[in-house]
Motif scaffolding. Structure first.
Motif, PDB file in Angstrom:
ATOM      1  N   CYS A  12       0.813  -1.233   0.000  1.00  0.00           N
ATOM      2  CA  CYS A  12       0.000   0.000   0.000  1.00  0.00           C
ATOM      3  C   CYS A  12       0.840   1.273   0.000  1.00  0.00           C
ATOM      4  O   CYS A  12       0.293   2.356   0.065  1.00  0.00           O
ATOM      5  N   HIS A  13       2.146   1.160  -0.061  1.00  0.00           N
ATOM      6  CA  HIS A  13       2.983   2.330  -0.293  1.00  0.00           C
ATOM      7  C   HIS A  13       3.142   2.492  -1.798  1.00  0.00           C
ATOM      8  O   HIS A  13       2.563   1.731  -2.570  1.00  0.00           O
ATOM      9  N   SER A  14       3.928   3.462  -2.210  1.00  0.00           N
ATOM     10  CA  SER A  14       4.198   3.627  -3.636  1.00  0.00           C
ATOM     11  C   SER A  14       5.698   3.828  -3.838  1.00  0.00           C
ATOM     12  O   SER A  14       6.423   4.168  -2.908  1.00  0.00           O
ATOM     13  N   SER A  15       6.133   3.593  -5.060  1.00  0.00           N
ATOM     14  CA  SER A  15       7.525   3.759  -5.417  1.00  0.00           C
ATOM     15  C   SER A  15       7.588   4.459  -6.765  1.00  0.00           C
ATOM     16  O   SER A  15       6.780   4.172  -7.651  1.00  0.00           O
ATOM     17  N   LYS A  16       8.537   5.378  -6.924  1.00  0.00           N
ATOM     18  CA  LYS A  16       8.658   6.142  -8.159  1.00  0.00           C
ATOM     19  C   LYS A  16       9.900   5.702  -8.922  1.00  0.00           C
ATOM     20  O   LYS A  16      10.939   5.422  -8.332  1.00  0.00           O
ATOM     21  N   LYS A  17       9.754   5.666 -10.241  1.00  0.00           N
ATOM     22  CA  LYS A  17      10.884   5.307 -11.094  1.00  0.00           C
ATOM     23  C   LYS A  17      10.814   6.141 -12.366  1.00  0.00           C
ATOM     24  O   LYS A  17       9.783   6.181 -13.032  1.00  0.00           O
ATOM     25  N   PHE A  64       6.936  -7.749   8.561  1.00  0.00           N
ATOM     26  CA  PHE A  64       6.258  -9.009   8.896  1.00  0.00           C
ATOM     27  C   PHE A  64       6.413 -10.052   7.787  1.00  0.00           C
ATOM     28  O   PHE A  64       5.702 -11.053   7.765  1.00  0.00           O
ATOM     29  N   ASP A  65       7.326  -9.800   6.841  1.00  0.00           N
ATOM     30  CA  ASP A  65       7.593 -10.713   5.723  1.00  0.00           C
ATOM     31  C   ASP A  65       6.347 -11.002   4.887  1.00  0.00           C
ATOM     32  O   ASP A  65       6.182 -12.101   4.353  1.00  0.00           O
ATOM     33  N   GLY A  66       5.460 -10.029   4.779  1.00  0.00           N
ATOM     34  CA  GLY A  66       4.316 -10.128   3.879  1.00  0.00           C
ATOM     35  C   GLY A  66       3.136 -10.933   4.382  1.00  0.00           C
ATOM     36  O   GLY A  66       2.214 -11.196   3.619  1.00  0.00           O
ATOM     37  N   VAL A  67       3.141 -11.343   5.640  1.00  0.00           N
ATOM     38  CA  VAL A  67       2.003 -12.074   6.214  1.00  0.00           C
ATOM     39  C   VAL A  67       1.726 -11.495   7.594  1.00  0.00           C
ATOM     40  O   VAL A  67       2.617 -11.463   8.442  1.00  0.00           O
ATOM     41  N   THR A  80      -1.565  -9.013   1.653  1.00  0.00           N
ATOM     42  CA  THR A  80      -1.367  -7.726   0.995  1.00  0.00           C
ATOM     43  C   THR A  80      -1.343  -6.678   2.097  1.00  0.00           C
ATOM     44  O   THR A  80      -1.671  -6.975   3.256  1.00  0.00           O
ATOM     45  N   GLY A  81      -1.000  -5.450   1.780  1.00  0.00           N
ATOM     46  CA  GLY A  81      -0.853  -4.408   2.791  1.00  0.00           C
ATOM     47  C   GLY A  81      -2.151  -3.912   3.398  1.00  0.00           C
ATOM     48  O   GLY A  81      -2.145  -3.205   4.390  1.00  0.00           O
ATOM     49  N   TYR A  89     -20.432  -3.030  11.370  1.00  0.00           N
ATOM     50  CA  TYR A  89     -20.862  -1.744  11.922  1.00  0.00           C
ATOM     51  C   TYR A  89     -22.377  -1.767  11.885  1.00  0.00           C
ATOM     52  O   TYR A  89     -22.988  -2.593  12.538  1.00  0.00           O
ATOM     53  N   TYR A  90     -22.979  -0.921  11.122  1.00  0.00           N
ATOM     54  CA  TYR A  90     -24.426  -0.985  10.939  1.00  0.00           C
ATOM     55  C   TYR A  90     -24.781  -2.083   9.959  1.00  0.00           C
ATOM     56  O   TYR A  90     -25.885  -2.595   9.958  1.00  0.00           O
ATOM     57  N   GLU A  91     -23.835  -2.436   9.136  1.00  0.00           N
ATOM     58  CA  GLU A  91     -23.963  -3.527   8.180  1.00  0.00           C
ATOM     59  C   GLU A  91     -22.567  -4.102   7.949  1.00  0.00           C
ATOM     60  O   GLU A  91     -21.573  -3.456   8.263  1.00  0.00           O
ATOM     61  N   PRO A  92     -22.460  -5.312   7.399  1.00  0.00           N
ATOM     62  CA  PRO A  92     -21.129  -5.874   7.143  1.00  0.00           C
ATOM     63  C   PRO A  92     -20.342  -4.987   6.164  1.00  0.00           C
ATOM     64  O   PRO A  92     -20.875  -4.501   5.177  1.00  0.00           O
ATOM     65  N   THR A  93     -19.078  -4.781   6.479  1.00  0.00           N
ATOM     66  CA  THR A  93     -18.225  -3.964   5.621  1.00  0.00           C
ATOM     67  C   THR A  93     -16.809  -4.543   5.615  1.00  0.00           C
ATOM     68  O   THR A  93     -16.418  -5.217   6.562  1.00  0.00           O
ATOM     69  N   THR A  94     -16.069  -4.276   4.556  1.00  0.00           N
ATOM     70  CA  THR A  94     -14.685  -4.738   4.481  1.00  0.00           C
ATOM     71  C   THR A  94     -13.839  -3.937   5.455  1.00  0.00           C
ATOM     72  O   THR A  94     -14.005  -2.734   5.598  1.00  0.00           O
ATOM     73  N   CYS A  95     -12.909  -4.586   6.119  1.00  0.00           N
ATOM     74  CA  CYS A  95     -12.080  -3.934   7.125  1.00  0.00           C
ATOM     75  C   CYS A  95     -11.209  -2.835   6.510  1.00  0.00           C
ATOM     76  O   CYS A  95     -11.219  -1.702   6.979  1.00  0.00           O
ATOM     77  N   GLU A  96     -10.390  -3.168   5.497  1.00  0.00           N
ATOM     78  CA  GLU A  96      -9.543  -2.209   4.785  1.00  0.00           C
ATOM     79  C   GLU A  96      -8.429  -1.584   5.638  1.00  0.00           C
ATOM     80  O   GLU A  96      -7.828  -0.597   5.232  1.00  0.00           O
ATOM     81  N   HIS A  97      -8.146  -2.121   6.817  1.00  0.00           N
ATOM     82  CA  HIS A  97      -7.080  -1.580   7.663  1.00  0.00           C
ATOM     83  C   HIS A  97      -5.732  -1.814   6.994  1.00  0.00           C
ATOM     84  O   HIS A  97      -5.490  -2.862   6.406  1.00  0.00           O
ATOM     85  N   ILE A  98      -4.836  -0.840   7.049  1.00  0.00           N
ATOM     86  CA  ILE A  98      -3.490  -0.978   6.501  1.00  0.00           C
ATOM     87  C   ILE A  98      -2.573  -1.491   7.610  1.00  0.00           C
ATOM     88  O   ILE A  98      -2.647  -1.035   8.750  1.00  0.00           O
ATOM     89  N   CYS A  99      -1.719  -2.442   7.274  1.00  0.00           N
ATOM     90  CA  CYS A  99      -0.793  -3.043   8.225  1.00  0.00           C
ATOM     91  C   CYS A  99      -0.055  -1.956   9.011  1.00  0.00           C
ATOM     92  O   CYS A  99       0.564  -1.070   8.434  1.00  0.00           O
TER      93      CYS A  99
END
Length: 110
Positions: A12-17, A64-67, A80-81, A89-99
């Motif tokens: 979930c980070h980015s890299s520039k090239k 965490f070596d990717g896990v 994944t990150g 919450y009020y209804e089921p939702t995806t967590c989406e928390h970043i490591c």
């Protein structure tokens, strides 16, 4: 024309090239005046070279070596990150928390 490629990484980070053209200065280290940019989303399409690795020292996903196990919803074995677990919450939702530093290293054996 020089092009800046911005890779979205698995963590979930980015890299520039930079991809320099013949008009660039200092042997390809200073982009020309006609530069463009392009964001390459994760997963990296086959038309592009593989995304670089994240070199941020604060990247917990790499530490965490990717896990990892999510500290928000408790989902284990995220590879994944961003957490793919569910929260209620009020209804089921995806967590989406970043490591983050409060998450735990996951089990590599699953």
């Amino acid at each position: 024309m020089c092009q800046l490629l911005i890779y979205d990484l698995i963590c979930c980070h980015s890299s520039k090239k930079w991809s320099y053209c013949a008009d660039s200065q200092s042997s390809g280290r200073i982009p020309c005046k006609r530069q463009t940019s392009l964001v390459v989303s994760y997963p990296t399409p086959a038309a592009f070279e593989p995304a670089p690795l994240c070199h941020r020292p604060e990247c917990h996903f790499n530490r965490f070596d990717g896990v990892w196990d999510c500290c928000w919803c408790g989902k284990t074995h995220n590879t994944t990150g961003r957490c793919s677990g569910f929260r209620m919450y009020y209804e089921p939702t995806t967590c989406e928390h970043i490591c983050c530093p409060f998450c735990k290293r996951g089990d590599q054996g699953l």
